[in-house]
Enzyme design. Structure first.
Site, PDB file in Angstrom:
ATOM      1  N   ASP A 113       0.768  -1.242   0.000  1.00 38.31           N
ATOM      2  CA  ASP A 113       0.000   0.000   0.000  1.00 38.31           C
ATOM      3  C   ASP A 113       0.805   1.303   0.000  1.00 38.31           C
ATOM      4  O   ASP A 113       0.543   2.197  -0.782  1.00 38.31           O
ATOM      5  CB  ASP A 113      -0.944   0.029   1.213  1.00 38.31           C
ATOM      6  CG  ASP A 113      -1.857  -1.190   1.265  1.00 38.31           C
ATOM      7  OD1 ASP A 113      -1.647  -2.133   0.488  1.00 38.31           O
ATOM      8  OD2 ASP A 113      -2.779  -1.194   2.090  1.00 38.31           O
TER       9      ASP A 113
ATOM     10  N   GLU B  91       1.212  -9.201  11.519  1.00 37.33           N
ATOM     11  CA  GLU B  91       0.983  -8.797  10.120  1.00 37.33           C
ATOM     12  C   GLU B  91       2.334  -8.612   9.423  1.00 37.33           C
ATOM     13  O   GLU B  91       2.530  -9.039   8.295  1.00 37.33           O
ATOM     14  CB  GLU B  91       0.170  -7.498  10.095  1.00 37.33           C
ATOM     15  CG  GLU B  91      -0.270  -7.060   8.713  1.00 37.33           C
ATOM     16  CD  GLU B  91      -1.149  -5.807   8.742  1.00 37.33           C
ATOM     17  OE1 GLU B  91      -1.273  -5.189   9.820  1.00 37.33           O
ATOM     18  OE2 GLU B  91      -1.699  -5.455   7.679  1.00 37.33           O
TER      19      GLU B  91
HETATM   20  C1  GLC Z   1      -3.063  -4.355   3.609  1.00 38.15           C
HETATM   21  C2  GLC Z   1      -1.892  -4.939   2.837  1.00 38.15           C
HETATM   22  C3  GLC Z   1      -2.413  -5.819   1.725  1.00 38.15           C
HETATM   23  C4  GLC Z   1      -3.330  -6.887   2.297  1.00 38.15           C
HETATM   24  C5  GLC Z   1      -4.423  -6.288   3.189  1.00 38.15           C
HETATM   25  C6  GLC Z   1      -5.189  -7.347   3.982  1.00 38.15           C
HETATM   26  O1  GLC Z   1      -3.843  -3.528   2.815  1.00 38.15           O
HETATM   27  O2  GLC Z   1      -1.062  -3.935   2.349  1.00 38.15           O
HETATM   28  O3  GLC Z   1      -1.354  -6.399   1.024  1.00 38.15           O
HETATM   29  O4  GLC Z   1      -3.906  -7.634   1.293  1.00 38.15           O
HETATM   30  O5  GLC Z   1      -3.862  -5.406   4.119  1.00 38.15           O
HETATM   31  O6  GLC Z   1      -4.310  -8.122   4.752  1.00 38.15           O
END
Ligand code: GLC
Length: 428
Positions: A165, A394
Protein backbone atom coordinates in the site's frame (compact mmCIF):
# COMPACT_ATOMS: atom_id res chain seq x y z
CA UNK A 1 6.81 -20.78 21.05
CA UNK A 2 9.91 -22.56 19.83
CA UNK A 3 9.21 -26.07 18.76
CA UNK A 4 7.65 -27.16 15.49
CA UNK A 5 4.50 -28.82 16.90
CA UNK A 6 3.65 -25.72 18.96
CA UNK A 7 4.13 -23.45 15.97
CA UNK A 8 1.94 -25.67 13.81
CA UNK A 9 -0.75 -25.86 16.48
CA UNK A 10 -0.77 -22.09 16.87
CA UNK A 11 -0.89 -21.56 13.09
CA UNK A 12 -3.84 -23.96 12.80
CA UNK A 13 -5.62 -22.17 15.66
CA UNK A 14 -5.24 -18.80 13.88
CA UNK A 15 -6.58 -20.21 10.60
CA UNK A 16 -9.57 -21.65 12.48
CA UNK A 17 -10.20 -18.39 14.34
CA UNK A 18 -10.23 -16.36 11.12
CA UNK A 19 -12.31 -18.89 9.18
CA UNK A 20 -15.78 -17.63 8.31
CA UNK A 21 -16.96 -20.90 6.75
CA UNK A 22 -16.32 -20.33 3.05
CA UNK A 23 -13.65 -17.64 3.31
CA UNK A 24 -11.10 -16.38 5.82
CA UNK A 25 -10.59 -12.82 7.05
CA UNK A 26 -6.96 -11.59 7.16
CA UNK A 27 -7.33 -10.90 10.88
CA UNK A 28 -10.11 -10.19 13.30
CA UNK A 29 -10.95 -6.46 13.70
CA UNK A 30 -8.56 -4.67 11.33
CA UNK A 31 -9.65 -6.57 8.18
CA UNK A 32 -13.14 -8.10 8.65
CA UNK A 33 -13.81 -9.15 5.00
CA UNK A 34 -12.27 -11.37 2.32
CA UNK A 35 -9.11 -10.02 0.67
CA UNK A 36 -8.02 -11.36 -2.70
CA UNK A 37 -4.35 -12.30 -2.41
CA UNK A 38 -4.66 -13.01 1.32
CA UNK A 39 -7.20 -15.70 0.48
CA UNK A 40 -5.17 -17.30 -2.29
CA UNK A 41 -2.03 -17.53 -0.17
CA UNK A 42 -3.95 -18.57 2.92
CA UNK A 43 -5.47 -21.45 0.95
CA UNK A 44 -1.99 -22.98 0.85
CA UNK A 45 -2.02 -23.12 4.66
CA UNK A 46 -5.60 -24.36 4.82
CA UNK A 47 -4.63 -27.23 2.52
CA UNK A 48 -2.41 -28.66 5.26
CA UNK A 49 -5.51 -29.03 7.42
CA UNK A 50 -8.36 -29.62 4.99
CA UNK A 51 -7.92 -29.76 1.20
CA UNK A 52 -11.58 -29.31 0.46
CA UNK A 53 -11.70 -26.12 2.54
CA UNK A 54 -8.63 -24.78 0.73
CA UNK A 55 -10.31 -25.06 -2.70
CA UNK A 56 -13.46 -23.46 -1.30
CA UNK A 57 -11.44 -20.38 -0.25
CA UNK A 58 -10.47 -19.65 -3.85
CA UNK A 59 -13.86 -20.67 -5.28
CA UNK A 60 -15.56 -18.16 -2.96
CA UNK A 61 -13.30 -15.39 -4.23
CA UNK A 62 -14.02 -16.25 -7.86
CA UNK A 63 -17.76 -16.36 -7.22
CA UNK A 64 -17.41 -12.56 -7.00
CA UNK A 65 -15.48 -12.08 -10.23
CA UNK A 66 -16.86 -9.19 -12.26
CA UNK A 67 -18.43 -9.73 -15.69
CA UNK A 68 -15.44 -8.03 -17.33
CA UNK A 69 -13.06 -10.58 -15.72
CA UNK A 70 -11.72 -8.45 -12.86
CA UNK A 71 -11.42 -10.15 -9.47
CA UNK A 72 -11.90 -7.51 -6.76
CA UNK A 73 -9.45 -6.92 -3.95
CA UNK A 74 -12.11 -7.04 -1.21
CA UNK A 75 -15.40 -8.93 -1.01
CA UNK A 76 -17.64 -7.39 1.65
CA UNK A 77 -19.51 -10.58 2.59
CA UNK A 78 -21.03 -9.11 5.75
CA UNK A 79 -21.71 -5.61 7.06
CA UNK A 80 -19.00 -4.37 9.43
CA UNK A 81 -18.24 -0.73 10.13
CA UNK A 82 -14.83 -1.55 11.62
CA UNK A 83 -13.16 -0.93 8.24
CA UNK A 84 -12.83 2.15 6.06
CA UNK A 85 -13.51 2.55 3.10
CA UNK A 86 -16.57 0.32 3.21
CA UNK A 87 -19.07 -0.57 0.42
CA UNK A 88 -20.79 2.82 0.47
CA UNK A 89 -17.54 4.57 -0.48
CA UNK A 90 -16.75 2.13 -3.28
CA UNK A 91 -20.30 2.22 -4.66
CA UNK A 92 -19.73 -0.67 -7.05
CA UNK A 93 -23.41 -1.51 -6.93
CA UNK A 94 -23.25 -5.28 -6.63
CA UNK A 95 -25.56 -7.69 -4.79
CA UNK A 96 -22.69 -8.70 -2.51
CA UNK A 97 -20.61 -5.51 -2.45
CA UNK A 98 -16.96 -5.58 -3.52
CA UNK A 99 -14.23 -3.01 -3.94
CA UNK A 100 -13.63 -1.86 -7.52
CA UNK A 101 -9.90 -2.48 -7.85
CA UNK A 102 -7.86 -5.68 -7.91
CA UNK A 103 -4.79 -7.19 -6.20
CA UNK A 104 -1.74 -9.27 -7.21
CA UNK A 105 -3.03 -12.25 -9.26
CA UNK A 106 -1.57 -15.05 -7.22
CA UNK A 107 -4.59 -17.37 -7.70
CA UNK A 108 -3.11 -19.21 -10.70
CA UNK A 109 0.00 -20.09 -8.74
CA UNK A 110 -2.03 -21.11 -5.65
CA UNK A 111 -4.39 -23.34 -7.61
CA UNK A 112 -1.54 -25.11 -9.36
CA UNK A 113 0.23 -25.67 -6.02
CA UNK A 114 -2.99 -27.02 -4.47
CA UNK A 115 -3.37 -29.34 -7.44
CA UNK A 116 0.21 -30.60 -7.35
CA UNK A 117 -0.05 -31.56 -3.70
CA UNK A 118 -3.62 -32.83 -3.66
CA UNK A 119 -4.17 -36.28 -2.21
CA UNK A 120 -7.66 -36.50 -3.73
CA UNK A 121 -6.47 -36.25 -7.36
CA UNK A 122 -9.88 -36.62 -9.02
CA UNK A 123 -11.52 -33.91 -6.92
CA UNK A 124 -8.55 -31.60 -7.46
CA UNK A 125 -8.63 -32.10 -11.23
CA UNK A 126 -12.33 -31.30 -11.31
CA UNK A 127 -12.05 -28.21 -9.14
CA UNK A 128 -8.98 -26.93 -10.99
CA UNK A 129 -10.68 -27.43 -14.36
CA UNK A 130 -13.60 -25.33 -13.15
CA UNK A 131 -11.37 -22.52 -11.86
CA UNK A 132 -8.91 -22.28 -14.73
CA UNK A 133 -11.24 -20.59 -17.26
CA UNK A 134 -12.12 -17.93 -14.64
CA UNK A 135 -8.48 -17.36 -13.74
CA UNK A 136 -7.61 -17.07 -17.42
CA UNK A 137 -10.35 -14.47 -17.88
CA UNK A 138 -8.77 -12.49 -15.06
CA UNK A 139 -5.34 -12.74 -16.66
CA UNK A 140 -6.77 -11.60 -19.99
CA UNK A 141 -8.62 -8.78 -18.26
CA UNK A 142 -5.24 -7.50 -17.04
CA UNK A 143 -3.82 -7.41 -20.52
CA UNK A 144 -6.91 -5.77 -22.01
CA UNK A 145 -7.56 -3.20 -19.27
CA UNK A 146 -4.17 -2.60 -17.66
CA UNK A 147 -1.92 -2.86 -20.70
CA UNK A 148 -3.95 -1.07 -23.36
CA UNK A 149 -0.87 -0.45 -25.53
CA UNK A 150 0.10 -4.12 -25.39
CA UNK A 151 3.57 -3.66 -23.88
CA UNK A 152 3.47 -7.05 -22.12
CA UNK A 153 3.44 -5.41 -18.67
CA UNK A 154 0.39 -4.32 -16.69
CA UNK A 155 0.00 -1.19 -14.57
CA UNK A 156 -1.66 -0.75 -11.24
CA UNK A 157 -3.88 2.31 -11.04
CA UNK A 158 -4.15 2.50 -7.24
CA UNK A 159 -1.40 1.72 -4.68
CA UNK A 160 -3.74 -0.73 -2.92
CA UNK A 161 -3.73 -2.91 -6.02
CA UNK A 162 -0.05 -3.67 -5.49
CA UNK A 163 -0.69 -5.13 -2.05
CA UNK A 164 2.23 -2.91 -0.93
CA UNK A 165 0.00 0.00 0.00
CA UNK A 166 2.43 2.72 1.09
CA UNK A 167 5.67 1.59 -0.58
CA UNK A 168 8.24 4.29 -1.31
CA UNK A 169 7.83 3.18 -4.95
CA UNK A 170 4.60 5.14 -5.24
CA UNK A 171 5.67 8.40 -3.57
CA UNK A 172 6.54 10.51 -6.61
CA UNK A 173 3.67 9.24 -8.77
CA UNK A 174 1.27 9.55 -5.86
CA UNK A 175 2.22 13.21 -5.39
CA UNK A 176 0.41 13.90 -8.64
CA UNK A 177 -2.85 12.64 -7.16
CA UNK A 178 -4.83 15.59 -5.83
CA UNK A 179 -6.91 15.59 -2.66
CA UNK A 180 -9.46 18.29 -3.43
CA UNK A 181 -13.08 17.23 -3.17
CA UNK A 182 -12.34 14.30 -0.88
CA UNK A 183 -15.28 13.94 1.48
CA UNK A 184 -14.29 14.02 5.17
CA UNK A 185 -13.79 10.52 6.59
CA UNK A 186 -12.81 8.71 9.74
CA UNK A 187 -10.13 6.09 9.41
CA UNK A 188 -10.68 2.82 11.26
CA UNK A 189 -7.28 1.20 10.73
CA UNK A 190 -5.62 3.50 13.27
CA UNK A 191 -8.11 2.34 15.90
CA UNK A 192 -6.92 -1.26 15.51
CA UNK A 193 -3.21 -0.71 14.90
CA UNK A 194 -0.53 1.77 15.97
CA UNK A 195 -0.82 4.88 13.72
CA UNK A 196 2.99 5.02 13.58
CA UNK A 197 2.92 1.68 11.75
CA UNK A 198 0.27 2.70 9.21
CA UNK A 199 0.09 4.91 6.09
CA UNK A 200 -0.19 8.65 6.73
CA UNK A 201 -3.34 10.78 6.58
CA UNK A 202 -2.08 12.55 3.43
CA UNK A 203 -1.72 9.16 1.73
CA UNK A 204 -5.21 8.12 2.83
CA UNK A 205 -6.71 11.25 1.27
CA UNK A 206 -5.10 10.35 -2.05
CA UNK A 207 -6.23 6.73 -1.79
CA UNK A 208 -9.79 7.98 -1.40
CA UNK A 209 -9.50 10.59 -4.15
CA UNK A 210 -8.65 7.82 -6.62
CA UNK A 211 -11.59 5.71 -5.41
CA UNK A 212 -13.90 8.71 -5.92
CA UNK A 213 -12.52 9.28 -9.43
CA UNK A 214 -13.04 5.65 -10.47
CA UNK A 215 -16.50 5.64 -8.97
CA UNK A 216 -17.42 8.78 -10.93
CA UNK A 217 -16.46 6.83 -14.09
CA UNK A 218 -18.92 4.06 -13.18
CA UNK A 219 -16.10 1.57 -12.54
CA UNK A 220 -15.81 1.16 -16.30
CA UNK A 221 -12.49 -0.61 -16.77
CA UNK A 222 -12.43 0.53 -20.38
CA UNK A 223 -11.82 4.05 -18.99
CA UNK A 224 -10.06 3.75 -15.63
CA UNK A 225 -6.49 3.05 -16.74
CA UNK A 226 -6.17 6.07 -19.00
CA UNK A 227 -8.10 8.32 -16.61
CA UNK A 228 -5.91 7.56 -13.61
CA UNK A 229 -3.11 10.03 -12.79
CA UNK A 230 -1.45 7.06 -11.09
CA UNK A 231 -0.28 4.30 -13.46
CA UNK A 232 2.71 2.34 -12.21
CA UNK A 233 4.22 -0.84 -13.61
CA UNK A 234 5.41 -2.86 -10.61
CA UNK A 235 7.92 -5.65 -11.28
CA UNK A 236 6.67 -7.70 -8.29
CA UNK A 237 3.07 -7.48 -9.43
CA UNK A 238 3.98 -8.39 -12.99
CA UNK A 239 6.17 -11.27 -11.80
CA UNK A 240 3.19 -12.70 -9.92
CA UNK A 241 1.07 -12.43 -13.07
CA UNK A 242 3.79 -14.04 -15.20
CA UNK A 243 4.26 -16.88 -12.68
CA UNK A 244 0.52 -17.46 -12.48
CA UNK A 245 0.19 -17.52 -16.27
CA UNK A 246 3.09 -19.99 -16.54
CA UNK A 247 1.69 -22.21 -13.78
CA UNK A 248 -1.83 -22.14 -15.23
CA UNK A 249 -0.40 -23.01 -18.65
CA UNK A 250 1.34 -26.06 -17.21
CA UNK A 251 -1.65 -27.15 -15.18
CA UNK A 252 -4.00 -26.71 -18.15
CA UNK A 253 -1.69 -28.90 -20.22
CA UNK A 254 -1.79 -31.63 -17.56
CA UNK A 255 -5.60 -31.44 -17.59
CA UNK A 256 -5.77 -31.60 -21.38
CA UNK A 257 -7.06 -28.02 -21.71
CA UNK A 258 -4.91 -27.08 -24.68
CA UNK A 259 -6.52 -23.75 -25.53
CA UNK A 260 -6.19 -22.39 -21.97
CA UNK A 261 -2.61 -23.66 -21.86
CA UNK A 262 -1.67 -21.87 -25.07
CA UNK A 263 -3.30 -18.57 -24.05
CA UNK A 264 -1.58 -18.50 -20.66
CA UNK A 265 1.78 -19.59 -22.05
CA UNK A 266 1.67 -16.74 -24.59
CA UNK A 267 0.94 -14.18 -21.85
CA UNK A 268 3.75 -15.54 -19.66
CA UNK A 269 6.27 -15.40 -22.50
CA UNK A 270 5.36 -11.85 -23.49
CA UNK A 271 5.46 -10.64 -19.87
CA UNK A 272 8.79 -12.32 -19.14
CA UNK A 273 10.42 -10.66 -22.16
CA UNK A 274 9.03 -7.24 -21.22
CA UNK A 275 10.09 -7.56 -17.57
CA UNK A 276 13.68 -7.09 -18.74
CA UNK A 277 12.93 -3.44 -19.50
CA UNK A 278 12.58 -2.87 -15.72
CA UNK A 279 16.10 -4.04 -14.86
CA UNK A 280 18.27 -1.48 -13.04
CA UNK A 281 21.93 -2.45 -13.39
CA UNK A 282 23.17 0.01 -10.76
CA UNK A 283 20.93 -1.42 -8.05
CA UNK A 284 21.15 -4.99 -9.32
CA UNK A 285 17.39 -5.43 -9.16
CA UNK A 286 14.19 -4.63 -11.02
CA UNK A 287 12.42 -1.31 -10.42
CA UNK A 288 9.01 0.20 -11.15
CA UNK A 289 8.08 2.22 -14.23
CA UNK A 290 5.97 5.35 -13.98
CA UNK A 291 3.80 4.90 -17.05
CA UNK A 292 2.58 8.52 -16.97
CA UNK A 293 6.08 10.04 -17.23
CA UNK A 294 7.56 7.03 -19.06
CA UNK A 295 10.48 6.93 -16.62
CA UNK A 296 11.83 4.17 -14.38
CA UNK A 297 11.42 4.90 -10.66
CA UNK A 298 14.72 4.82 -8.79
CA UNK A 299 13.37 3.15 -5.66
CA UNK A 300 15.13 0.11 -4.15
CA UNK A 301 12.11 -1.73 -2.79
CA UNK A 302 11.22 -5.38 -2.35
CA UNK A 303 8.92 -5.12 -5.40
CA UNK A 304 12.02 -5.52 -7.56
CA UNK A 305 13.14 -8.58 -5.61
CA UNK A 306 9.74 -10.19 -5.77
CA UNK A 307 10.45 -10.51 -9.48
CA UNK A 308 12.33 -13.66 -8.44
CA UNK A 309 8.91 -15.31 -8.21
CA UNK A 310 8.69 -15.35 -12.02
CA UNK A 311 10.70 -17.82 -14.07
CA UNK A 312 13.76 -15.63 -14.83
CA UNK A 313 16.97 -16.10 -16.81
CA UNK A 314 19.57 -17.75 -14.51
CA UNK A 315 21.84 -14.68 -14.40
CA UNK A 316 18.95 -12.50 -13.17
CA UNK A 317 17.99 -14.93 -10.40
CA UNK A 318 21.65 -15.03 -9.40
CA UNK A 319 21.83 -11.22 -9.30
CA UNK A 320 18.65 -11.01 -7.21
CA UNK A 321 20.05 -13.57 -4.78
CA UNK A 322 23.19 -11.44 -4.46
CA UNK A 323 21.06 -8.36 -3.89
CA UNK A 324 19.06 -10.08 -1.11
CA UNK A 325 22.35 -11.16 0.47
CA UNK A 326 23.72 -7.62 0.33
CA UNK A 327 20.52 -6.07 1.75
CA UNK A 328 20.57 -8.61 4.57
CA UNK A 329 24.03 -7.69 5.75
CA UNK A 330 23.01 -4.89 8.10
CA UNK A 331 19.71 -6.22 9.33
CA UNK A 332 18.71 -9.04 11.63
CA UNK A 333 15.76 -10.42 9.66
CA UNK A 334 15.54 -10.49 5.89
CA UNK A 335 13.89 -9.50 3.50
CA UNK A 336 13.22 -5.82 4.30
CA UNK A 337 10.51 -4.22 2.16
CA UNK A 338 12.85 -1.32 1.46
CA UNK A 339 16.61 -0.90 1.27
CA UNK A 340 17.87 -0.10 4.82
CA UNK A 341 20.45 2.30 3.32
CA UNK A 342 17.84 4.41 1.54
CA UNK A 343 16.76 7.62 3.33
CA UNK A 344 13.07 6.66 3.24
CA UNK A 345 13.66 3.35 5.04
CA UNK A 346 11.44 3.07 8.12
CA UNK A 347 11.65 -0.05 10.29
CA UNK A 348 8.01 0.07 11.39
CA UNK A 349 5.89 1.80 8.78
CA UNK A 350 4.11 -0.93 6.87
CA UNK A 351 5.67 -1.38 3.41
CA UNK A 352 8.52 1.12 3.88
CA UNK A 353 10.94 -1.28 5.60
CA UNK A 354 9.25 -4.07 7.57
CA UNK A 355 9.45 -7.76 6.67
CA UNK A 356 6.33 -9.54 5.37
CA UNK A 357 6.23 -13.33 5.43
CA UNK A 358 4.18 -13.72 2.27
CA UNK A 359 6.77 -11.77 0.32
CA UNK A 360 9.53 -13.83 1.89
CA UNK A 361 7.70 -16.97 0.83
CA UNK A 362 7.40 -15.92 -2.80
CA UNK A 363 11.00 -14.69 -3.08
CA UNK A 364 12.33 -17.86 -1.43
CA UNK A 365 10.17 -20.03 -3.66
CA UNK A 366 11.47 -18.39 -6.83
CA UNK A 367 15.10 -18.37 -5.72
CA UNK A 368 14.93 -22.02 -4.68
CA UNK A 369 13.47 -22.97 -8.05
CA UNK A 370 16.37 -21.11 -9.67
CA UNK A 371 18.89 -23.11 -7.62
CA UNK A 372 19.71 -20.23 -5.20
CA UNK A 373 19.27 -22.51 -2.20
CA UNK A 374 21.47 -20.77 0.37
CA UNK A 375 19.66 -17.44 0.12
CA UNK A 376 16.28 -19.19 0.05
CA UNK A 377 17.21 -21.06 3.24
CA UNK A 378 18.29 -17.86 4.96
CA UNK A 379 14.92 -16.25 4.10
CA UNK A 380 13.00 -19.23 5.50
CA UNK A 381 15.12 -19.40 8.66
CA UNK A 382 14.72 -15.68 9.32
CA UNK A 383 10.96 -15.96 8.78
CA UNK A 384 10.66 -18.71 11.38
CA UNK A 385 12.89 -16.81 13.81
CA UNK A 386 10.49 -13.88 13.52
CA UNK A 387 7.58 -16.09 14.53
CA UNK A 388 9.52 -17.30 17.51
CA UNK A 389 10.32 -13.77 18.69
CA UNK A 390 7.20 -11.89 17.65
CA UNK A 391 4.35 -14.37 17.13
CA UNK A 392 2.09 -14.38 14.05
CA UNK A 393 2.00 -10.67 13.26
CA UNK A 394 0.98 -8.80 10.12
CA UNK A 395 4.62 -7.73 9.55
CA UNK A 396 7.86 -7.23 11.49
CA UNK A 397 10.61 -4.74 12.23
CA UNK A 398 13.63 -6.13 10.32
CA UNK A 399 16.07 -4.87 12.97
CA UNK A 400 14.46 -5.88 16.27
CA UNK A 401 11.95 -8.46 15.03
CA UNK A 402 9.18 -6.60 16.87
CA UNK A 403 5.69 -7.57 15.68
CA UNK A 404 3.86 -4.70 13.91
CA UNK A 405 0.36 -3.91 12.64
CA UNK A 406 -2.38 -6.44 13.34
CA UNK A 407 -1.87 -9.68 15.27
CA UNK A 408 -2.90 -13.33 14.67
CA UNK A 409 -2.68 -12.93 10.92
CA UNK A 410 -4.10 -15.60 8.60
CA UNK A 411 -1.57 -15.47 5.79
CA UNK A 412 1.35 -15.30 8.22
CA UNK A 413 0.05 -18.51 9.83
CA UNK A 414 -0.40 -20.08 6.39
CA UNK A 415 3.17 -19.23 5.37
CA UNK A 416 4.52 -20.76 8.57
CA UNK A 417 2.75 -24.01 7.72
CA UNK A 418 4.29 -23.86 4.28
CA UNK A 419 7.79 -23.14 5.61
CA UNK A 420 7.60 -25.90 8.20
CA UNK A 421 6.43 -28.38 5.59
CA UNK A 422 9.46 -27.72 3.37
CA UNK A 423 12.40 -30.07 3.37
CA UNK A 424 15.68 -28.88 4.72
CA UNK A 425 14.31 -26.38 7.20
CA UNK A 426 16.05 -26.28 10.54
CA UNK A 427 13.23 -27.24 12.86
CA UNK A 428 14.44 -26.26 16.29
C1 GLC B 1 -3.06 -4.36 3.61
C2 GLC B 1 -1.89 -4.94 2.84
C3 GLC B 1 -2.41 -5.82 1.72
C4 GLC B 1 -3.33 -6.89 2.30
C5 GLC B 1 -4.42 -6.29 3.19
C6 GLC B 1 -5.19 -7.35 3.98
O1 GLC B 1 -3.84 -3.53 2.82
O2 GLC B 1 -1.06 -3.94 2.35
O3 GLC B 1 -1.35 -6.40 1.02
O4 GLC B 1 -3.91 -7.63 1.29
O5 GLC B 1 -3.86 -5.41 4.12
O6 GLC B 1 -4.31 -8.12 4.75
Amino acid sequence: MHDRPTMLREAAAILAENDRGTYTVPTHGLYPFQWNWDSCLSALGLAHLDEDRAWTEIETLFAHQWDDGMVPHIVFHVADDGYFPGPDVWGTDRAVPTSGITQPPVAGFAVSRLFDRATDRAAAAERAARLLPAITRWHEWFLACRDPKSTGLVAIIHPWESGRDNSVDWDAAFDRVPTDGVAPFTRRDTMHANPEHRPTQAQYERYIWLVQLFRSLGWDNGKLHDASPFQVVDPGFNAILIRSCADVAELARKLGLGDLAARNAAMAAKGAAALETLWNARLGQYVCLDRVTGRLIDSPSVGGLLAAFAPLPAHRAQALAARVRALSENITYTVPSHDPDAPEFDTRRYWRGPVWLIVNYMIADGLRAAGQTAVADRIVDDSLRLIRTGGFAEYYDPMSGAPCGGGRFTWTAAMVMEFLAQDGVVQS
